[in-house]
Design a protein around this motif. Sequence first.
Motif, mmCIF file in Angstrom:
data_model
loop_
_atom_site.group_PDB
_atom_site.id
_atom_site.type_symbol
_atom_site.label_atom_id
_atom_site.label_comp_id
_atom_site.label_asym_id
_atom_site.label_seq_id
_atom_site.Cartn_x
_atom_site.Cartn_y
_atom_site.Cartn_z
ATOM 1 N N SER A 166 39.015 27.628 54.561
ATOM 2 C CA SER A 166 39.154 27.375 55.990
ATOM 3 C C SER A 166 40.200 28.302 56.622
ATOM 4 O O SER A 166 40.029 28.798 57.732
ATOM 5 C CB SER A 166 39.541 25.912 56.226
ATOM 6 N N ASP A 167 41.269 28.550 55.861
ATOM 7 C CA ASP A 167 42.355 29.401 56.375
ATOM 8 C C ASP A 167 41.968 30.870 56.446
ATOM 9 O O ASP A 167 42.426 31.596 57.340
ATOM 10 C CB ASP A 167 43.598 29.250 55.493
ATOM 11 N N ILE A 168 41.138 31.322 55.498
ATOM 12 C CA ILE A 168 40.871 32.766 55.437
ATOM 13 C C ILE A 168 39.571 33.174 56.118
ATOM 14 O O ILE A 168 39.322 34.364 56.307
ATOM 15 C CB ILE A 168 40.878 33.271 53.972
ATOM 16 N N LYS A 169 38.741 32.224 56.496
ATOM 17 C CA LYS A 169 37.479 32.600 57.155
ATOM 18 C C LYS A 169 37.752 33.106 58.574
ATOM 19 O O LYS A 169 38.743 32.736 59.207
ATOM 20 C CB LYS A 169 36.510 31.420 57.182
ATOM 21 N N GLY A 199 58.917 38.348 42.485
ATOM 22 C CA GLY A 199 60.183 39.069 42.404
ATOM 23 C C GLY A 199 60.075 40.322 43.249
ATOM 24 O O GLY A 199 59.844 40.259 44.456
ATOM 25 N N LYS A 200 60.160 41.489 42.596
ATOM 26 C CA LYS A 200 60.029 42.759 43.318
ATOM 27 C C LYS A 200 58.722 43.476 42.996
ATOM 28 O O LYS A 200 58.504 44.605 43.456
ATOM 29 C CB LYS A 200 61.213 43.672 42.969
ATOM 30 N N ILE A 201 57.841 42.823 42.244
ATOM 31 C CA ILE A 201 56.591 43.444 41.803
ATOM 32 C C ILE A 201 55.447 43.026 42.724
ATOM 33 O O ILE A 201 55.260 41.835 43.002
ATOM 34 C CB ILE A 201 56.258 43.050 40.346
ATOM 35 N N LEU A 202 54.671 43.997 43.192
ATOM 36 C CA LEU A 202 53.486 43.705 44.009
ATOM 37 C C LEU A 202 52.251 43.655 43.115
ATOM 38 O O LEU A 202 52.082 44.495 42.229
ATOM 39 C CB LEU A 202 53.293 44.775 45.079
ATOM 40 N N ILE A 203 51.399 42.675 43.383
ATOM 41 C CA ILE A 203 50.174 42.506 42.600
ATOM 42 C C ILE A 203 48.992 42.346 43.531
ATOM 43 O O ILE A 203 49.028 41.544 44.465
ATOM 44 C CB ILE A 203 50.277 41.274 41.668
ATOM 45 N N GLU A 204 47.954 43.138 43.283
ATOM 46 C CA GLU A 204 46.703 43.014 44.028
ATOM 47 C C GLU A 204 45.665 42.389 43.098
ATOM 48 O O GLU A 204 45.543 42.790 41.943
ATOM 49 C CB GLU A 204 46.224 44.377 44.510
ATOM 50 N N SER A 205 44.922 41.412 43.629
ATOM 51 C CA SER A 205 43.938 40.711 42.811
ATOM 52 C C SER A 205 42.692 40.435 43.630
ATOM 53 O O SER A 205 42.761 40.211 44.842
ATOM 54 C CB SER A 205 44.523 39.385 42.301
ATOM 55 N N SER A 206 41.538 40.419 42.954
ATOM 56 C CA SER A 206 40.283 40.074 43.623
ATOM 57 C C SER A 206 40.150 38.564 43.818
ATOM 58 O O SER A 206 39.275 38.097 44.541
ATOM 59 C CB SER A 206 39.092 40.593 42.814
ATOM 60 N N LEU A 207 41.024 37.789 43.164
ATOM 61 C CA LEU A 207 40.999 36.345 43.357
ATOM 62 C C LEU A 207 41.499 36.010 44.754
ATOM 63 O O LEU A 207 42.356 36.717 45.294
ATOM 64 C CB LEU A 207 41.867 35.641 42.313
ATOM 65 N N MET A 208 40.988 34.940 45.339
ATOM 66 C CA MET A 208 41.383 34.560 46.697
ATOM 67 C C MET A 208 42.013 33.183 46.712
ATOM 68 O O MET A 208 41.774 32.365 45.831
ATOM 69 C CB MET A 208 40.172 34.603 47.633
ATOM 70 N N GLY A 209 42.843 32.942 47.717
ATOM 71 C CA GLY A 209 43.399 31.612 47.913
ATOM 72 C C GLY A 209 44.824 31.462 47.434
ATOM 73 O O GLY A 209 45.219 32.031 46.420
ATOM 74 N N THR A 210 45.594 30.663 48.184
ATOM 75 C CA THR A 210 46.995 30.441 47.840
ATOM 76 C C THR A 210 47.143 29.826 46.457
ATOM 77 O O THR A 210 48.050 30.184 45.692
ATOM 78 C CB THR A 210 47.648 29.526 48.891
ATOM 79 N N PHE A 211 46.253 28.899 46.095
ATOM 80 C CA PHE A 211 46.371 28.281 44.766
ATOM 81 C C PHE A 211 46.201 29.310 43.666
ATOM 82 O O PHE A 211 46.803 29.194 42.590
ATOM 83 C CB PHE A 211 45.370 27.128 44.605
ATOM 84 N N GLY A 248 45.410 43.346 38.175
ATOM 85 C CA GLY A 248 44.537 43.945 39.179
ATOM 86 C C GLY A 248 43.106 44.094 38.708
ATOM 87 O O GLY A 248 42.172 44.155 39.513
ATOM 88 N N LYS A 249 42.912 44.126 37.377
ATOM 89 C CA LYS A 249 41.580 44.279 36.795
ATOM 90 C C LYS A 249 40.998 42.948 36.319
ATOM 91 O O LYS A 249 39.816 42.864 35.985
ATOM 92 C CB LYS A 249 41.640 45.251 35.616
ATOM 93 N N GLU A 299 38.465 39.100 50.476
ATOM 94 C CA GLU A 299 38.460 40.252 49.562
ATOM 95 C C GLU A 299 39.453 40.078 48.424
ATOM 96 O O GLU A 299 39.367 40.772 47.413
ATOM 97 C CB GLU A 299 38.797 41.538 50.341
ATOM 98 N N GLY A 300 40.427 39.155 48.583
ATOM 99 C CA GLY A 300 41.383 38.928 47.510
ATOM 100 C C GLY A 300 42.794 38.704 48.017
ATOM 101 O O GLY A 300 43.020 38.392 49.185
ATOM 102 N N LEU A 301 43.744 38.864 47.099
ATOM 103 C CA LEU A 301 45.154 38.565 47.366
ATOM 104 C C LEU A 301 46.048 39.776 47.131
ATOM 105 O O LEU A 301 45.766 40.607 46.262
ATOM 106 C CB LEU A 301 45.644 37.459 46.428
#
Length: 492
Positions: free
Chosen positions: A360-363, A280-292, A319-320, A273-275
């Motif tokens: 492989s890690d997220i499935k 730092g101290k800022i939280l970010i939600e993104s639809s992109l997936m994967g550590t890279f 986020g958008k 579903e995303g990341l």
Amino acid sequence: MNFNELISLCNPTNVSGPEPNDIGVLQHDSRKVSPDDVFIAIRGIQADGHEYVKEAVARGASVVIIQEPVSTEEEVCIIQVADTRGLLGPLAQAFAGNPAQKMKIIGITGTNGKTTVATLTYQILQQLNVTPALLGTTGKWVGGQTMDSNLTTSDPVELAKDMQQAKEAGATHLIMEVSSHALDQQRVNGIDFDIAAFTNLSHDHLDYHQDLNNYAQAKAKLFISLNPQAKAIINGDDEYAIHMIEECQAEIIRFSFNKALEVECQVLSNNTEGLVIRIGKILIESSLMGTFNAYNITEAFLICRSFGFKKEAIAEALGKANGAPGRLERLPRKEKTQPLVLVDYAHTPDALENVLRTLSDIKTEQETLHVVFGCGGNRDHSKRPKMAAIAEKYANKVILTSDNPRDEDPDAIIEEVLSGFKNPENIERITDRRKAIVKAVTNADKDAIILIAGKGHETYQEVKGERHHFDDKEIALDALDNRKSNAKNTGG
């Protein structure tokens, strides 16, 4: 541009022939010369512009700029300089009115992630109510228009024209991908970057650079060129980061997900579903997936932050943002019975491993990972068996097919790739890429994650010097629709 200005810019070792009455535009391709144009002879990899001076003069060039002595029967102004290739960029900028000096210029280099970082930065700046332009692999986005891009980084004359167009369209910020070829060939000479970013460096383009050390030195040229007022955004977790900063005079901002550096980061959530990440101290939600992609998001965040935009506004914009086309791009699923299909440009060992390891890690335990991939022709042969080993390591099912065979026999390429599998008898081989994609999508069940790797955003397949329309996404979407139609027809 008048003659005195041209002479001043060239810093010539010798000037001969009549002073021109008029000076047209700058050309480095003799076929494009019109009356009064200035032709500059560049010694290239496959051709030497000095051999085409007579043609340029015959077409009406009023000035010829050379590095090596040439003879011509026509009366023409000849300016000899020490290095025509190094001069081309600054001259191109000057002929275009120095557009790079009138915008904030962001250069992004690295093996993988350039396109995603550039696109995310562009999408963020759009939402922050500035007018950006983007020059990169997937296209040129200038003034609300999208144009095709033949190279990651264009030649200096085309680049200056693109920048001029961007400025005229009102762009205040210009983001560009900077390839190692462009840096080695001095295509970005004459451009003062306000911000330069390094994503990573891995096995690629060794057919050109010969070894990773030369490759790293080419990338480092971007950071060596920065002035002290510029900023360098560096992925501190990459082993080649030190090469980028050791001669860099700019302010260095390193980030890491693994150690204490200027900016510390953390992946809090990573699934299909995303990341959710912390910078730092800022939280970010993104639809992109994967550590890279966590690294790509961080790089884009820090680029925009370096211009003084508020952290919260950048986080909201991220986020958008949906990232770059063909970069782990999720195709829409219209039915729950359809597999998850992803299209990605991964065509190097490192890129393929990043994507497959991520999936492989997220499935989940019930999900299976399938990959359809091939290797391009006329490129580094050594990466072919390496990519095979990576695919076999992570995927439950592998279909080996063609990529862009170019001048090579696609079956011969496949044979080289097959040599890297421990158990080649478990690998399905379908040379026709269309048939391979259709079979992968058609035969997979709802718990399959299918990665179609290698071509990403490309809408062509290059065979024997010709490009034929070919779009992985189109083919996969048609196959998904046919699954739906077949299910209805069979009462499923």
